[in-house]
Design an enzyme around this catalytic site. Sequence first.
Site, PDB file in Angstrom:
ATOM      1  N   HIS A 108      -3.210   9.207  -4.777  1.00  0.00           N
ATOM      2  CA  HIS A 108      -4.176   8.117  -4.763  1.00  0.00           C
ATOM      3  C   HIS A 108      -4.435   7.667  -3.329  1.00  0.00           C
ATOM      4  O   HIS A 108      -3.655   7.945  -2.414  1.00  0.00           O
ATOM      5  CB  HIS A 108      -3.677   6.921  -5.584  1.00  0.00           C
ATOM      6  CG  HIS A 108      -2.459   6.272  -5.004  1.00  0.00           C
ATOM      7  ND1 HIS A 108      -1.199   6.840  -5.078  1.00  0.00           N
ATOM      8  CD2 HIS A 108      -2.303   5.102  -4.320  1.00  0.00           C
ATOM      9  CE1 HIS A 108      -0.329   6.053  -4.484  1.00  0.00           C
ATOM     10  NE2 HIS A 108      -0.963   4.994  -3.999  1.00  0.00           N
ATOM     11  N   ASP A 110      -5.108   3.916  -1.490  1.00  0.00           N
ATOM     12  CA  ASP A 110      -4.760   2.554  -1.891  1.00  0.00           C
ATOM     13  C   ASP A 110      -5.967   1.698  -2.285  1.00  0.00           C
ATOM     14  O   ASP A 110      -6.932   1.554  -1.514  1.00  0.00           O
ATOM     15  CB  ASP A 110      -4.001   1.853  -0.755  1.00  0.00           C
ATOM     16  CG  ASP A 110      -2.580   2.358  -0.613  1.00  0.00           C
ATOM     17  OD1 ASP A 110      -1.995   2.788  -1.629  1.00  0.00           O
ATOM     18  OD2 ASP A 110      -2.045   2.310   0.514  1.00  0.00           O
ATOM     19  N   HIS A 258      -2.418   9.846  -0.819  1.00  0.00           N
ATOM     20  CA  HIS A 258      -0.990  10.103  -0.684  1.00  0.00           C
ATOM     21  C   HIS A 258      -0.322  10.127  -2.051  1.00  0.00           C
ATOM     22  O   HIS A 258      -0.886   9.682  -3.051  1.00  0.00           O
ATOM     23  CB  HIS A 258      -0.317   9.073   0.233  1.00  0.00           C
ATOM     24  CG  HIS A 258      -0.454   7.654  -0.223  1.00  0.00           C
ATOM     25  ND1 HIS A 258      -1.593   6.903   0.006  1.00  0.00           N
ATOM     26  CD2 HIS A 258       0.405   6.843  -0.893  1.00  0.00           C
ATOM     27  CE1 HIS A 258      -1.429   5.700  -0.492  1.00  0.00           C
ATOM     28  NE2 HIS A 258      -0.222   5.630  -1.059  1.00  0.00           N
ATOM     29  N   ARG A 275       5.273  -2.710   2.356  1.00  0.00           N
ATOM     30  CA  ARG A 275       3.952  -2.275   2.796  1.00  0.00           C
ATOM     31  C   ARG A 275       3.084  -3.457   3.196  1.00  0.00           C
ATOM     32  O   ARG A 275       3.110  -4.509   2.551  1.00  0.00           O
ATOM     33  CB  ARG A 275       3.255  -1.499   1.670  1.00  0.00           C
ATOM     34  CG  ARG A 275       1.995  -0.751   2.101  1.00  0.00           C
ATOM     35  CD  ARG A 275       1.211  -0.269   0.891  1.00  0.00           C
ATOM     36  NE  ARG A 275       0.524  -1.381   0.234  1.00  0.00           N
ATOM     37  CZ  ARG A 275      -0.122  -1.289  -0.932  1.00  0.00           C
ATOM     38  NH1 ARG A 275      -0.146  -0.147  -1.582  1.00  0.00           N
ATOM     39  NH2 ARG A 275      -0.721  -2.341  -1.454  1.00  0.00           N
TER      40      ARG A 275
END
Length: 307
Positions: A108, A110, A258, A275
Amino acid sequence: MSHPLHIEPLALNIGALISGVDLREPLPAEQVAAIRQALIQWKVIFFRDQPLSHEQHIGFARQFGELTVGHPVFGSVEGYPEVYSVSKTRFGKRFEGPKLIRPWTGWHTDVTAAINPPAASILRGVTIPPFGGDTQWTNLEAAYDALSPTLRGFLETLRGEHRFTAPEGMAGKREFHDKVAARELVSLHPLVRVHPESGRRSLYVSPGFLKRIDGLTPRESEQLLALLFEHVIQPEFTVRFKWSEGAIAFWDNRSTAHLAPRELTELNHDRQLYRITLVGDIPVGVNGLHSEVLAGEPVLAYAAAQG
């Protein structure tokens, strides 16, 4: 005068390891510029031995843009609204029963369901298993370049619907479904995106969020998406990173997808990362083909979201 950074490419098309810098302190302007340029060139850049606190992580990220809330659907770390916890157990046991696994399952980009997906993501390793738990990235610009001119021309006229939904096979997670329903995000984005800084074109497909191609029949859409999803994860476009405590991965969300490790629930070791994402712009396609919001609000900077 700051020392020049050492940039070590890790694969032909994507990934570089940067050393010679301490991310705990504010960086001089020339190092910020060099890191930004390396990010655009290599799509994902890595740093090791950077034991950042949440505050230092936030301070490093702010040198490259405005910060979003930790996650528009799942929230943030208590006391640090810009930080999102990426823990092994954040969704509990994700699947019940047989898993539906395709070659591209889990890949995917983000939050592409938002009208303005994050421009970049910065992930920090804190608790790392002794083996397993690697993350992979793929270069969507290289994937676009590898297509035939005929197919590239056709894709440049199309938009895809990106929708935030529960992963296939997920069951019995009412809290997860309630959060998704409360923050519905659906957008149409060009299948080919023009990078706002480099001007390069990328195959803007996010297998985890892209559900259909606008204007095609369901069967046409299904078949074309399968071809594109399988294409973008070819090994020659990818890099794989082995995490270590204090490692940082900083990736351009406008030109990459990723894959988080699928084997985490099978590992008898903890894994904790954090993150931060940077506010992004609205994607623009070839010949001005634009994105369109179907549901939800833009992902704002944290301060703006509070105002």
